[in-house]
Design a protein around this motif. Sequence first.
Motif, mmCIF file in Angstrom:
data_model
loop_
_atom_site.group_PDB
_atom_site.id
_atom_site.type_symbol
_atom_site.label_atom_id
_atom_site.label_comp_id
_atom_site.label_asym_id
_atom_site.label_seq_id
_atom_site.Cartn_x
_atom_site.Cartn_y
_atom_site.Cartn_z
ATOM 1 N N GLU A 313 16.902 89.492 39.354
ATOM 2 C CA GLU A 313 17.176 90.530 40.347
ATOM 3 C C GLU A 313 16.256 91.733 40.159
ATOM 4 O OE1 GLU A 313 20.879 92.978 42.413
ATOM 5 O OE2 GLU A 313 21.291 91.437 40.900
ATOM 6 N N LEU A 314 15.995 92.101 38.916
ATOM 7 C CA LEU A 314 15.055 93.196 38.663
ATOM 8 C C LEU A 314 13.693 92.883 39.265
ATOM 9 C CD1 LEU A 314 15.845 94.108 34.939
ATOM 10 C CD2 LEU A 314 16.159 95.611 36.916
ATOM 11 N N ASP A 315 13.286 91.638 39.122
ATOM 12 C CA ASP A 315 11.977 91.214 39.614
ATOM 13 C C ASP A 315 11.955 91.132 41.141
ATOM 14 O OD1 ASP A 315 9.453 90.162 39.933
ATOM 15 O OD2 ASP A 315 9.930 88.203 39.089
ATOM 16 N N MET A 316 12.884 90.384 41.715
ATOM 17 C CA MET A 316 12.836 90.075 43.138
ATOM 18 C C MET A 316 13.298 91.235 44.024
ATOM 19 S SD MET A 316 11.564 87.121 42.839
ATOM 20 C CE MET A 316 11.617 86.602 44.546
ATOM 21 N N ARG A 317 14.289 91.970 43.570
ATOM 22 C CA ARG A 317 14.853 93.023 44.419
ATOM 23 C C ARG A 317 14.251 94.393 44.144
ATOM 24 N NH1 ARG A 317 21.345 94.232 45.393
ATOM 25 N NH2 ARG A 317 21.066 95.985 46.837
#
Length: 435
Positions: A313-317
């Motif tokens: 989530e840190l990466d994608m969002r």
Amino acid sequence: MIIKKGIDKIINKNTARFFMPGHNGDKSIPLRYDITEIKEADNLRCPSGMIRLAQKNASLAFGSLHTFFLVNGSSSGLFALIMSLCKRGDTLIIDRGCHISVLNTLVFHDIRPVFIYPAHNGGFGINSAVAPEDVERAFSENPEAKGVLITSPTYYGVCSDIRRIAEITHKNGGALIVDEAHGAHFAFSDMLPQSALMLGADGVVNSAHKTLPCITQGAFLHLGTSRIDPNTALENINLLMTTSPSYLIMMSLDRAATEMQKSGRARLEKVIKKCIDLKKAVNETGRYKCLENEDITRLVVHAGYNTASVFDELDMRYNIKAEMCDGLNLVFIAKAMTKARDLARLKSALLSIAKRLPALKEGNYPPPPKTVLKMPPSLAYYGKTKTVPPTEAVGQVAARAVYKTPPCMGIISPGEVITEEIARLLTEDVTIAVP
């Protein structure tokens, strides 16, 4: 230009970079400085001009007797230090949490290792510090040992008692080598652990590119005492080094030492204060637990079995890239060049994600399996071998190292017996070479 296009996609997204290298995307080294060993440019293999002066400046910055620039990374420095201390067939006491390059040197230089195991942190499922008492015991059982090699700090920012280990090593007539690859920044802050050089280490490697404003593969080899001969060290560096050393890397190493002397302390102080604030806020959520490690800038966030989803989530969002996710912990590397706004982004994102996570359950994760060395690593490596799947390798001796990267720590070393527990750690598509 396929690779350039791929990297452009990353750097053009305003990514918050909590991974290596330490320059954090700084644009100050253009390609016009990429030259070769013309007359005026000195020669890294036998420096007498500007490279020699730059190395002396770095030596002053780090407080060493001698400092050498490495363009093949810290791995080449560990090779060179071990080869400078030990002759073929000599015994060396080694922290089993060592980097794969150390295991490779055992093969290359026919070193007889005596492995000592670091303590285990069950709450995070990671290695902790090496106990000085274990070093003392290893010397009493192996008085012929030429010295000790310790990894400190670890990939997770955990430090061993280098001062005490140095005292024990010297009392027993040996030299202490410290793989301080992840601690190059220690020399530039009173809020961080003292550097291994200041604590009595005889030979130290620093991966400048990990935490300092330096491009990838730039590293330093330092000698802190006369127990390791500088001429022998240079000979072994040259034995392992490319004959076309990069002037971009050398210039970057010079710049890293100079810039950290000028402004590194002030930069690190600001970053450290932000890291302390971030850790406090993250711990208070009850959804994470931050590792209380000696290197405050190495942010290790434990989210249990939710860690992988937080990483994604840190990466994608949020477009925030951690250095690593090991399945239980997220590792973020804050550097002198880390921007305050990126630390604020990371803090905000973690707190936002925490609202959707269940309360963190305390775990007690088992240590990695201990191994038994049955034959010298070089004998296992160069002997007759066969390749088999892990299930058929149980009870046999490994001829090749198997390691996880990052942090490049060996699961099994050549010469060690493959147990059922080790075989289970390996994925089904892995094959193992055995004698």
